[in-house]
Design an enzyme around this catalytic site. Structure first.
Site, PDB file in Angstrom:
ATOM      1  N   LYS A   1       0.841  -1.204   0.000  1.00  0.00           N
ATOM      2  CA  LYS A   1       0.000   0.000   0.000  1.00  0.00           C
ATOM      3  C   LYS A   1       0.876   1.255   0.000  1.00  0.00           C
ATOM      4  CE  LYS A   1      -3.442   2.395   2.749  1.00  0.00           C
ATOM      5  NZ  LYS A   1      -4.418   2.375   3.818  1.00  0.00           N
TER       6      LYS A   1
ATOM      7  N   GLU B   1      10.511  -4.661   4.481  1.00  0.00           N
ATOM      8  CA  GLU B   1      10.589  -6.086   4.126  1.00  0.00           C
ATOM      9  C   GLU B   1      10.268  -6.295   2.646  1.00  0.00           C
ATOM     10  OE1 GLU B   1       8.940  -4.656   6.520  1.00  0.00           O
ATOM     11  OE2 GLU B   1       9.038  -5.777   8.405  1.00  0.00           O
TER      12      GLU B   1
ATOM     13  N   GLY C   1      -4.887  -1.616   4.874  1.00  0.00           N
ATOM     14  CA  GLY C   1      -4.087  -2.762   4.410  1.00  0.00           C
ATOM     15  C   GLY C   1      -4.753  -4.090   4.721  1.00  0.00           C
ATOM     16  N   ARG C   2      -5.252  -4.253   5.940  1.00  0.00           N
ATOM     17  CA  ARG C   2      -5.832  -5.544   6.337  1.00  0.00           C
ATOM     18  C   ARG C   2      -7.233  -5.754   5.777  1.00  0.00           C
ATOM     19  NH1 ARG C   2      -4.652  -2.166  10.337  1.00  0.00           N
ATOM     20  NH2 ARG C   2      -6.321  -1.252  11.607  1.00  0.00           N
TER      21      ARG C   2
ATOM     22  N   GLU D   1      -4.938  -6.187  14.774  1.00  0.00           N
ATOM     23  CA  GLU D   1      -4.392  -4.896  14.341  1.00  0.00           C
ATOM     24  C   GLU D   1      -5.505  -3.840  14.359  1.00  0.00           C
ATOM     25  OE1 GLU D   1      -0.707  -4.301  11.506  1.00  0.00           O
ATOM     26  OE2 GLU D   1      -2.505  -4.135  10.286  1.00  0.00           O
TER      27      GLU D   1
ATOM     28  N   HIS E   1      -5.082 -32.610  18.280  1.00  0.00           N
ATOM     29  CA  HIS E   1      -3.975 -33.431  18.774  1.00  0.00           C
ATOM     30  C   HIS E   1      -2.842 -32.557  19.291  1.00  0.00           C
ATOM     31  CE1 HIS E   1      -5.835 -37.121  17.364  1.00  0.00           C
ATOM     32  NE2 HIS E   1      -6.307 -36.358  16.392  1.00  0.00           N
TER      33      HIS E   1
ATOM     34  N   LYS F   1       9.199  -0.398  14.091  1.00  0.00           N
ATOM     35  CA  LYS F   1       9.829  -0.152  12.784  1.00  0.00           C
ATOM     36  C   LYS F   1      10.911   0.911  12.925  1.00  0.00           C
ATOM     37  CE  LYS F   1       5.639  -0.888  10.017  1.00  0.00           C
ATOM     38  NZ  LYS F   1       4.672  -0.253   9.130  1.00  0.00           N
TER      39      LYS F   1
HETATM   40  O1  F6P Z   1       3.207  -2.668   9.794  1.00  0.00           O
HETATM   41  C1  F6P Z   1       1.883  -2.979   9.679  1.00  0.00           C
HETATM   42  C2  F6P Z   1       1.393  -2.703   8.292  1.00  0.00           C
HETATM   43  O2  F6P Z   1       1.360  -1.342   8.074  1.00  0.00           O
HETATM   44  C3  F6P Z   1       0.043  -3.351   8.049  1.00  0.00           C
HETATM   45  O3  F6P Z   1      -0.991  -2.584   8.521  1.00  0.00           O
HETATM   46  C4  F6P Z   1       0.068  -3.541   6.578  1.00  0.00           C
HETATM   47  O4  F6P Z   1      -0.899  -4.450   6.162  1.00  0.00           O
HETATM   48  C5  F6P Z   1       1.484  -4.010   6.367  1.00  0.00           C
HETATM   49  O5  F6P Z   1       2.241  -3.277   7.308  1.00  0.00           O
HETATM   50  C6  F6P Z   1       2.036  -3.831   4.980  1.00  0.00           C
HETATM   51  O6  F6P Z   1       1.982  -2.509   4.554  1.00  0.00           O
HETATM   52  P1  F6P Z   1       2.169  -2.110   3.039  1.00  0.00           P
HETATM   53  O7  F6P Z   1       1.057  -2.732   2.253  1.00  0.00           O
HETATM   54  O8  F6P Z   1       2.115  -0.624   3.012  1.00  0.00           O
HETATM   55  O9  F6P Z   1       3.502  -2.631   2.579  1.00  0.00           O
END
Ligand code: F6P
Length: 558
Positions: A215, A221, A277-278, A363, A394, A522
């Site tokens: 987003k 990452e 995002g979620r 979240e 189990h 972060k």
């Molecule tokens: O760090 C949490 C977050 O901001 C989530 O809310 C989001 O889904 C995820 O990181 C990834 O964010 P992006 O889509 O901006 O890479």
């Protein structure tokens, strides 16, 4: 009081409201009630506490509730203005007050296309434009018309993203595997290089399409994984910069960052800041889903969600599935003190659902400050966890059956499995039903004694074993039974959970759509990364953090 689009009714005085206090009193009456007694007293309990939505059944009769309980809970929902807040969300008001944003994942599945206004502009033309772009692109890739740099068709798609840009599409792709026909779809999320290395090792650059899904397009990452992938791609002797356009597409709200990364914005699928995002799997973030199962199936997923949106908007509270689930969750979390809630899908295709709902729920509602900036004086979001049934039986069900905690559960099953092994289906179904029964029923001393006696166990042995083999039961569960896991039924179920989370956020007076809590980690990681790269400590830390950093640096040197 009216606050940036959402109607707030509390200043963290929620627990003092008459609606809350009614529930406190009612809880006093209910806390020692055993569900088995409720079933004994009311033979119609199943029909009175179950609902059907299209082909989905919700059985919520195995809960420590009566009609009075539900009435008190609905009264609280009315007082907290769930209806008014729901309507504000659907209307596009800026209910995400800390970021000044509307919350409109529902517009993404507004198939009738009626106008939805944000800042005086109808967002629907943009939504439809991106859907059309997705359609054209997926058709080309799936038909083989879209060629890689060497003229070969695409066989593999890799979604590079994390959090909402990974969990939703990954979970849906796994859930809809029986509908996949042409392409293989893979997901890389972790910055641990092992994941991307292992994935790239098995891919042919000529026939692989990478989707960089973020987003913000600033997530460390994702950008790190995307850079590594780009280098890997260009390291192949026969590729050049211009080939990137045939193998990398982006999904983002941030076109500048996409351009800077080197992806042509013609290959960017856009979404908007009013999609959290979620909550984004319904947007272009679902591109991997559309590539995997086809755009028609993706549309069916949206239609299923839209059907649940309408149900949520139009049904009165006592037949409104998301409201019922939300309020039962409040009952356990705030009055019985339940700390967690387990998601137990008895369908291998839904194995990623618990992880997806962990983010969606925790979240959203893992907050201790309300919309008005006050510290809450009540518990908010529960810990969400789980794994697929039967495996969990189990592993951790022992604690559900005989532990000291109340852990409400959602069992999710589908009647017609996509597997044709009938014996397996029957065993799975039997175990799902039996677990809900066992958790509720337990086994009292009398039954246990009789069972041991019938098994020929000596009397003194029986008395020794008795306490260990007796179960109190009374563990509540909801059963959500799909006739079959299809794109439509999956869409409905996911929207059901989204709205459940929304309702709980309204009850607790939270902004369910920001996530400031994840930012601190972060920021600190960026500092520590500087220190790791410099090979020395540069910032003020406590002795543990300092110790860990030095230990890491020293061992790395060795
Ligand atoms: O760090 C949490 C977050 O901001 C989530 O809310 C989001 O889904 C995820 O990181 C990834 O964010 P992006 O889509 O901006 O890479």
């Amino acid at each position: 009081m009216r606050l940036a689009g959402l109607i707030s009714n509390t200043k963290s005085t929620l627990v003092h409201t008459p609606a809350w206090q009614r529930l406190v009193v009612h809880h006093n009456d209910m806390q020692h009630v055993h569900m088995m007694d409720l079933f004994d007293k009311n033979p119609d309990r199943f029909s009175e506490f179950s609902l059907q939505f299209e082909s989905m059944l919700l059985d919520y009769s195995k809960n420590i509730i009566t009609h009075d309980t539900m009435d008190h809970l609905f009264y609280l929902a009315r007082k907290q203005r769930v209806k008014e807040n729901r309507d504000a969300m659907f209307r596009g008001e800026k209910i995400n007050n800390t970021e000044g944003r509307a919350v409109l994942h529902t517009a993404l599945r507004n198939r009738s296309g009626h106008p939805v206004m944000v800042d005086g502009k109808d967002v629907m033309p943009d939504v439809l434009r991106v859907l059309n772009k997705m359609q054209a692109f997926t058709d080309k890739v799936r038909s083989g018309e879209w060629k890689g740099y060497s003229g070969k068709a695409i066989t593999d798609v890799v979604n590079i993203g994390i959090g909402g840009s990974d969990l939703g599409p990954n979970m849906v792709c796994r859930a809809l595997t029986p509908y996949a026909d042409r392409l293989k779809v893979h997901f890389v999320s972790n910055v641990d290089g092992t994941q991307i290395e292992n994935r790239l090792m098995h891919l042919n650059p000529e026939t692989t399409l990478f989707i960089v899904a973020s987003k913000t397009f600033t997530t460390q990452e994702t950008i790190t994984n995307a850079n590594t992938t780009r280098k890997w791609f260009l390291a192949h002797a026969d590729t050049t910069e211009k080939d990137i356009a045939r193998h990398f597409v982006a999904i983002s709200t941030n076109s500048d960052a996409v351009r800077k990364f080197g992806i042509d914005v013609a290959n960017m699928f856009e979404f908007w800041d009013w999609v959290g995002g979620r909550y984004s799997l319904w947007s272009a973030i679902g591109l991997s889903i559309a590539l995997y199962v086809g755009m028609d199936r993706f549309i069916e997923l949206l239609e299923g969600a839209e059907a649940m949106d309408k149900h949520f908007q139009n049904e009165p509270f006592d037949t409104n599935i998301p409201v019922i689930l939300a309020m039962i969750g409040i009952w356990y979390g705030n009055f019985f003190g339940a700390e967690s809630s387990a998601i137990l899908p008895y369908d291998h295709h839904l194995r990623l659902l618990p992880a997806y709902l962990e983010q969606a729920d925790m979240e959203s509602n893992g907050k201790s400050v309300d919309r008005d900036g006050n510290h809450t004086t009540y518990s908010t979001g529960k810990v969400i966890w789980g794994t697929e049934g039967i495996n969990g039986q189990h592993a951790f069900y022992q604690l559900l059956h005989q532990g000291t905690r109340l852990i409400p559960t959602d069992f999710i099953a589908s009647i017609r499995s996509h597997s044709c092994l009938e014996e397996h289906c029957n065993i799975l179904a039997a175990n799902f039903i039996a677990q809900t029964e066992a958790l509720m029923r337990g086994r009292n001393m009398k039954e246990t004694r009789l069972q041991l006696r019938n098994a020929g166990v000596e009397l003194d042995e029986i008395e020794k074993h008795l306490p260990h083999m007796t179960f109190y039961g009374n563990q509540p569960s909801n059963s959500i039974v799909l006739e079959q896991l299809t794109p439509r039924s999956l869409g409905s179920m996911l929207a059901m959970y989204e709205h459940k989370i929304f309702v709980q956020g309204v009850i607790w007076n939270l902004n369910s759509y920001d996530q400031w809590g994840v930012e601190l980690g972060k920021k600190l990681a960026r500092n520590i990364l500087d220190e790791i790269e410099e090979g020395r400590s540069m910032y003020q830390h406590d002795s543990s953090t300092e110790g860990l950093l030095h230990w890491f640096l020293e061992k790395r040197e060795n």
